[in-house]
Structures are given as C-alpha cells and as structure tokens.
Scaffold this motif. Structure first.
Motif, PDB file in Angstrom:
ATOM      1  N   LYS A  54      43.626  32.881  26.627  1.00 15.79           N
ATOM      2  CA  LYS A  54      43.187  33.661  27.752  1.00 15.79           C
ATOM      3  C   LYS A  54      43.710  35.098  27.857  1.00 15.79           C
ATOM      4  O   LYS A  54      45.000  35.524  27.831  1.00 15.79           O
ATOM      5  N   SER A  55      42.774  36.205  27.969  1.00 12.60           N
ATOM      6  CA  SER A  55      43.137  37.546  27.992  1.00 12.60           C
ATOM      7  C   SER A  55      43.080  37.941  29.480  1.00 12.60           C
ATOM      8  O   SER A  55      42.794  37.267  30.550  1.00 12.60           O
ATOM      9  N   TRP A  56      43.533  39.285  29.488  1.00 10.50           N
ATOM     10  CA  TRP A  56      43.596  39.817  30.675  1.00 10.50           C
ATOM     11  C   TRP A  56      42.056  40.187  31.175  1.00 10.50           C
ATOM     12  O   TRP A  56      41.765  40.654  32.554  1.00 10.50           O
ATOM     13  N   GLY A  57      41.138  40.202  30.269  1.00 12.10           N
ATOM     14  CA  GLY A  57      39.596  40.629  30.818  1.00 12.10           C
ATOM     15  C   GLY A  57      39.945  42.224  31.073  1.00 12.10           C
ATOM     16  O   GLY A  57      38.721  42.421  32.104  1.00 12.10           O
ATOM     17  N   LEU A  58      40.532  43.004  30.708  1.00 14.64           N
ATOM     18  CA  LEU A  58      40.591  44.355  31.104  1.00 14.64           C
ATOM     19  C   LEU A  58      39.413  45.247  30.816  1.00 14.64           C
ATOM     20  O   LEU A  58      39.057  46.111  31.665  1.00 14.64           O
ATOM     21  N   GLN A  59      38.828  44.854  29.713  1.00 12.52           N
ATOM     22  CA  GLN A  59      37.447  45.531  29.406  1.00 12.52           C
ATOM     23  C   GLN A  59      36.661  45.484  30.509  1.00 12.52           C
ATOM     24  O   GLN A  59      35.753  46.321  31.114  1.00 12.52           O
ATOM     25  N   GLU A  60      36.250  44.214  31.187  1.00  7.70           N
ATOM     26  CA  GLU A  60      35.473  44.047  32.371  1.00  7.70           C
ATOM     27  C   GLU A  60      35.538  44.776  33.411  1.00  7.70           C
ATOM     28  O   GLU A  60      34.650  45.238  34.084  1.00  7.70           O
ATOM     29  N   PHE A  61      36.990  44.774  33.750  1.00 12.05           N
ATOM     30  CA  PHE A  61      37.478  45.753  34.896  1.00 12.05           C
ATOM     31  C   PHE A  61      37.116  47.156  34.793  1.00 12.05           C
ATOM     32  O   PHE A  61      36.446  47.768  35.571  1.00 12.05           O
ATOM     33  N   MET A  62      37.334  47.572  33.622  1.00 17.59           N
ATOM     34  CA  MET A  62      37.246  49.091  33.374  1.00 17.59           C
ATOM     35  C   MET A  62      35.596  49.258  33.383  1.00 17.59           C
ATOM     36  O   MET A  62      35.715  50.407  33.903  1.00 17.59           O
TER      37      MET A  62
END
Length: 250
Positions: A54-62
């Motif tokens: 499970k990642s932070w999903g940081l790309q989707e937020f950015m």
C-alpha cells in the motif's frame, strides 16, 4: 509522471533507487519547481513498489493539486536493520533490545553534498533554501526533523509524520535545544491517536518536542490525528495537511 533512477551513495558504497515525481507537463514547460526530498521513496507512489503493498498514492494527489513541485523519493536499504541505521542520527536499541548504530548523519551528508547537487543539475529545480523541503514518516519523520534543524541552510521546511522520537528521546530533545534554525523555517509534525499509545511516554515526548520547537520560532503545524495509525493508509490521509502547510505560500 514518476521516473526511477539509480544513484550511488558514496559513503555507503551502495547503489540506491530514486523515485522522482515530475509534473505531467514538465517536458512541455520551461518552469522551475520547488523540490521535496522524501524518505522511503518506494512507498510514495505505486502499491506494487510499497513494502506492505500500500503506497501513499502521492502521485494522484499531486496531479490534482493546484501547485506543482518535484518530489525526490529516496528508497531505503531493505537489508536487515540497515533502514534503522540509515534513518537514525543516534544509536539506540530496537524493540528486541538489539543495539542499532545510527548512521543518519552520514546519510544526510550524502544528501546535501551529492544528491541535491545532482538533482539541481539534472532537473529544472528552484535550488534555493526557501524552495527546498524534506519529509518522511516514522524513522523518516525523525530524520526530517534532524535534517531541518542540522541542515537548515539547505531545507527551510519539513514534514515529520509519526516521527520516531521514542527511540532516543533525550537525544532528540537535545538536538532541538541546540539548534539555531533560520527565520522562516516551517515544520509539519503529527502523530496518530492510536499509535501514540504504543510507546511509553510518547505523548509527553511529542508535547515536549512541540514546545521546544515553538521556542525556536519555527512555524509549527502540530496535530494529533484522530484514529491515526502507523501505516501508509493513514499517512496518505495526511498529504493535504502537510503539503498545504509546507507549500501554501510558494
């Protein structure tokens, strides 16, 4: 977009993967961007790269955030206790009582001496201190506080999610007391309400650290996350809080 590039850590004689987020229009744009360096880069963007799936999903937020920056995720050493060693400026004992020799000071010297100049020369960054941040969770959170205070001439802002202040609380407090941060330094620091009970006197250490940081005139955003836990899913929920705290006026 996220690209992967291998770099060499001279001080450890090891190669290490970088996970680098670039704005989607980076190749078409001529703009320069602030930079956020982050620990445990493999956990930031894709579930298939993350340690626990499970990642932070940081790309989707950015991709949906109105402002853009470059994020340089530094993958940790996955061998044995090497992550604990690299991500601690102090010696300490782990849960099993094993002595861990912290080499975080050596690691951070590599970041400022070699990695940052490399990134600034290869990408269109805004290399100045006021546009450069650092962040991480757990041991990476502890290292982010250390980096902000000891390398404040390079980093003006830091995000410390669930920082492992419990490993050497006396050393951490001394570090804060002795620091001389420059004006305009910003720190986001949080801890989950569920995880804070897992370590003896962690609530006291967290409060003490916050008070000492405020005495240093650091712009501090300090939170106890309701029902927050020590995991990527919980840290993902904190992305809007720390990104907006650190980058809102850039």
């Amino acid at each position: 977009m996220v690209i992967k590039e291998m770099v060499h850590i001279t001080s450890y004689h090891l190669d290490r993967m970088l996970h680098i987020y670039l704005p989607d229009d980076y190749e078409e744009s001529e703009a320069r961007y602030p930079v956020m360096y982050m620990y445990d880069g493999h956990n930031l963007f894709y579930n298939e790269d993350a340690t626990y799936g499970k990642s932070w999903g940081l790309q989707e937020f950015m991709r949906q955030w109105e402002n853009q920056l470059i994020i340089v995720g530094i993958e940790c050493n996955h061998e044995g206790n090497k992550r604990l060693e690299e991500f601690s400026p102090y010696d300490f004992r782990d849960f099993d009582g094993q002595r861990i020799h912290g080499t975080g000071k050596i690691f951070m010297q590599w970041v400022v001496d070699e990695l940052k100049p490399l990134i600034d020369s290869h990408f269109r960054t805004k290399p100045e201190r006021e546009y450069t941040g650092i962040g991480g969770s757990s041991m990476g959170g502890l290292m982010s506080i250390y980096a902000l205070l000891h390398y404040n001439q390079f980093f003006s802002r830091a995000a410390a999610l669930s920082p492992s202040l419990w490993i050497a609380p006396n050393d951490s407090m001394q570090m804060i007391r002795r620091s001389r941060p420059l004006p305009g330094s910003i720190l986001y620091m949080d801890y989950g309400s569920r995880e804070i009970k897992q370590h003896r006197k962690m609530d006291q250490a967290f409060a003490q650290a916050a008070n000492l940081l405020l005495d240093k005139n650091i712009y501090l955003n300090c939170r106890i996350v309701p029902d927050g836990e020590h995991c990527e899913a919980s840290w993902e929920q904190q992305i809007p809080f720390f990104i907006n705290t650190l980058m809102y006026h850039l």
